[in-house]
Design a protein around this motif. Structure first.
Motif, PDB file in Angstrom:
ATOM      1  N   LEU A 461       5.991 -40.740  74.614  1.00 49.03           N
ATOM      2  CA  LEU A 461       6.689 -42.004  74.826  1.00 49.03           C
ATOM      3  C   LEU A 461       5.730 -43.125  75.204  1.00 49.03           C
ATOM      4  CD1 LEU A 461       9.809 -40.743  76.822  1.00 49.03           C
ATOM      5  CD2 LEU A 461       9.569 -41.074  74.366  1.00 49.03           C
ATOM      6  N   LEU A 466       5.557 -42.973  68.716  1.00 50.94           N
ATOM      7  CA  LEU A 466       6.868 -42.358  68.516  1.00 50.94           C
ATOM      8  C   LEU A 466       7.498 -42.803  67.204  1.00 50.94           C
ATOM      9  CD1 LEU A 466       9.172 -40.610  69.581  1.00 50.94           C
ATOM     10  CD2 LEU A 466      10.032 -42.617  70.801  1.00 50.94           C
ATOM     11  N   GLN A 498      13.377 -46.216  71.063  1.00 53.17           N
ATOM     12  CA  GLN A 498      12.220 -46.816  71.722  1.00 53.17           C
ATOM     13  C   GLN A 498      12.635 -47.679  72.909  1.00 53.17           C
ATOM     14  OE1 GLN A 498       9.674 -48.780  68.778  1.00 53.17           O
ATOM     15  NE2 GLN A 498       8.262 -47.079  69.006  1.00 53.17           N
ATOM     16  N   ALA A 501      13.380 -45.331  75.632  1.00 54.16           N
ATOM     17  CA  ALA A 501      12.150 -44.725  76.143  1.00 54.16           C
ATOM     18  C   ALA A 501      11.466 -45.647  77.146  1.00 54.16           C
ATOM     19  CB  ALA A 501      11.210 -44.406  74.980  1.00 54.16           C
TER      20      ALA A 501
END
Length: 520
Positions: A461, A466, A498, A501
């Motif tokens: 992450l 990613l 994302q 994350a």
């Protein structure tokens, strides 16, 4: 007398035609020479004199230009410009004997524009030419056949030429850097009599255009994905007598018996709305958790009317589950929070009997919490949807569980499954994620009590890779890629992951949670 073709010559010819006869008539007639006639005659005489002077000057300039041009032509022949042709391509038209005129050739000077570099798109999957193999298996009673017939070889060669570029066709595989086609024993060609029968040419739904698959997918993962996506269906049976879920029997069982999921591999077919389980499988492998079962997208005429739907590998090694919670462990939210405090089995420490620990390792709950938060899976740790505002389509609202949030400690956890031979680790099942949860409606209850997070997942992450890894991994599943609208649709799903994350990383930093290696 011919009429001039240029405008200036036309005017002069017109004036001379009118003035000449009129002047002669004025001077030869017996009319009185009035002032008007004298002025008119004088003007015509002056104009005629001007014309005579112009003609003489033009003749002199033409003669000088001719002499000067001859000298320049001789100098050019002696020292010519290197980039212009010397074969008469710039010469004036030449007359032929038949009266026609040759037009001069035209020299075009073009400037090659600077080629612009292609855009370097991060995460672009660049397919390479795939190595082709024709699969053939001998028919029963044909084990002694050393090689296929010439008709089969010719048919395979024609099939190869049809799929390869023009410069590779006709036996030029070696020049193109490809290995020639060869027949391998395997599934795909069924034999009948003494001749082989070619299968219908069908590309695999698992696309791998490089020499090896992504590093986060094992060889066993790829084998199972190909089996789920391309395996021949031998039967379709319900999971239980009262269940709407069905199992795909991907290989024939013993002859004369009903197809079943004993020695034959099977796939659990789910609804098209559960397509996020395929995304969950790839995310699990990229984060290094390795807790989900292989899942692919598949479509067929007899499955969901041809609509793409997820197919999850049926694992017979899972422990039996209850019908209510679909779990192999009976846990409530209150008991689960107590287990997190005792850190059962961490660092090899044997828990005390009074702690009430299960056989599950403490690190498994950290992996579950991280995984469920990124995908906002609530039907495992928050079955009553007490940590967020659910929609009317959510299962907790459909089943009327939303008002039961006043006594959360007594709410049972669901889908907590182990393997029979490995009770220390969990297997993540029923991983339907939700990408429509806004940032102000995320379920942070999933992270309650978690003080450690897996280092392998957190490093991914933080690495800013990613997106690229998800694109490369999801591209393998052709049906899923197309069902989500191609790269444009996949990018939108990755944007959501994302954003979550970054929120999770902020949560870890703000709460002082530890990041530990969890590869015990």
């Amino acid at each position: 007398m011919t009429c001039p073709d240029k405008p200036g010559q036309l005017i002069n010819w017109f004036v001379c035609t009118l003035c000449g006869p009129r002047v002669r008539k004025l001077w030869s007639s017996r009319r009185p020479r009035t002032r008007r006639n004298l002025l008119l005659g004088t003007a015509c005489a002056i104009y005629l004199g001007f014309l005579v002077s112009q003609v003489g000057r033009a003749s002199l300039q033409h003669r000088r230009a001719t002499e000067k041009g001859s000298h320049q032509n001789r100098d050019t022949d002696e020292a010519s410009f290197p980039e212009l042709p010397l074969d008469g391509t710039l010469a004036p038209p030449e007359s032929q004997g038949n009266g026609t005129t040759l037009q001069p050739n035209v020299v075009y000077i073009t400037l090659r524009s600077k080629r612009s570099k292609p855009a370097n798109i991060r995460g672009t999957v660049k397919p390479k030419r795939r190595k082709k193999y024709a699969m053939a298996s001998p028919a029963p009673g044909q084990e002694g056949l050393d090689r296929p017939s010439l008709q089969l070889q010719e048919a395979v060669r024609r099939a190869a030429d049809a799929e390869l570029p023009a410069y590779v066709q006709g036996g030029n595989l070696a020049k193109a850097g490809e290995r020639p086609w060869r027949l391998l024993p395997g599934v795909g060609v069924q034999g009948g009599g003494s001749d082989f029968q070619l299968p219908q040419a069908r590309e695999s739904n698992i696309r791998i255009y490089s020499e090896r698959a992504p590093s986060w997918l094992s060889k066993e993962d790829i084998r199972k994905m190909r089996l789920l996506a391309d395996g021949a269906v031998a039967g379709l049976q319900p999971v239980s007598p009262h269940s709407r879920a069905h199992l795909l029997v991907l290989q024939e069982s013993a002859s004369g018996s009903v197809p079943g999921c004993g020695p034959s591999p099977c796939g659990l077919v789910k609804q098209p709305l559960d397509m996020s389980e395929v995304f969950a499988f790839h995310l699990d492998r990229i984060l290094g958790l390795n807790r989900t079962l292989p899942a692919v997208s598949r479509k067929s005429e007899f499955i969901q009317d041809g609509h793409p739907c997820p197919v999850i590998l049926w694992d017979s090694s899972l422990s039996p589950t209850s019908n209510e919670t679909h779990s192999s462990l009976k846990l409530t939210w209150g008991t689960y929070q107590q287990l997190l405090k005792w850190k059962c089995w961490q660092n090899g420490r044997v828990p005390k009997p009074e702690w009430g620990c299960t056989e599950v390792h403490h690190h498994e709950w950290s992996k579950v919490a991280l995984f469920d938060f990124l995908l906002q899976i609530y039907n495992r740790l928050d079955t009553n949807c007490c940590g967020f505002r659910p929609q009317k389509e959510d299962a907790c609202v459909q089943n009327g569980l939303r008002p039961k949030c006043d006594h959360q400690d007594s709410v049972a956890l669901a889908h907590i499954v182990q393997r029979k031979h490995d009770p220390r680790h969990l297997v993540f099942i029923d991983n339907k994620g939700f990408f429509d949860r806004s940032e102000d409606n995320l379920n942070f209850k999933l992270l309650k009590g978690i003080k450690e997070f897996p280092e392998s997942a957190v490093s991914v992450l933080k690495s800013q890779h990613l997106r690229q890894k998800l694109l490369q991994s999801l591209f393998l599943d052709k049906v899923y890629w197309e069902s989500q609208g191609g790269r444009q649709g996949i990018e939108k799903l990755i944007d959501v992951i994302q954003q979550r994350a970054q929120i999770l990383l902020t949560y870890i930093s703000a709460h002082g949670a530890k990041v530990l290696p969890m590869n015990e």
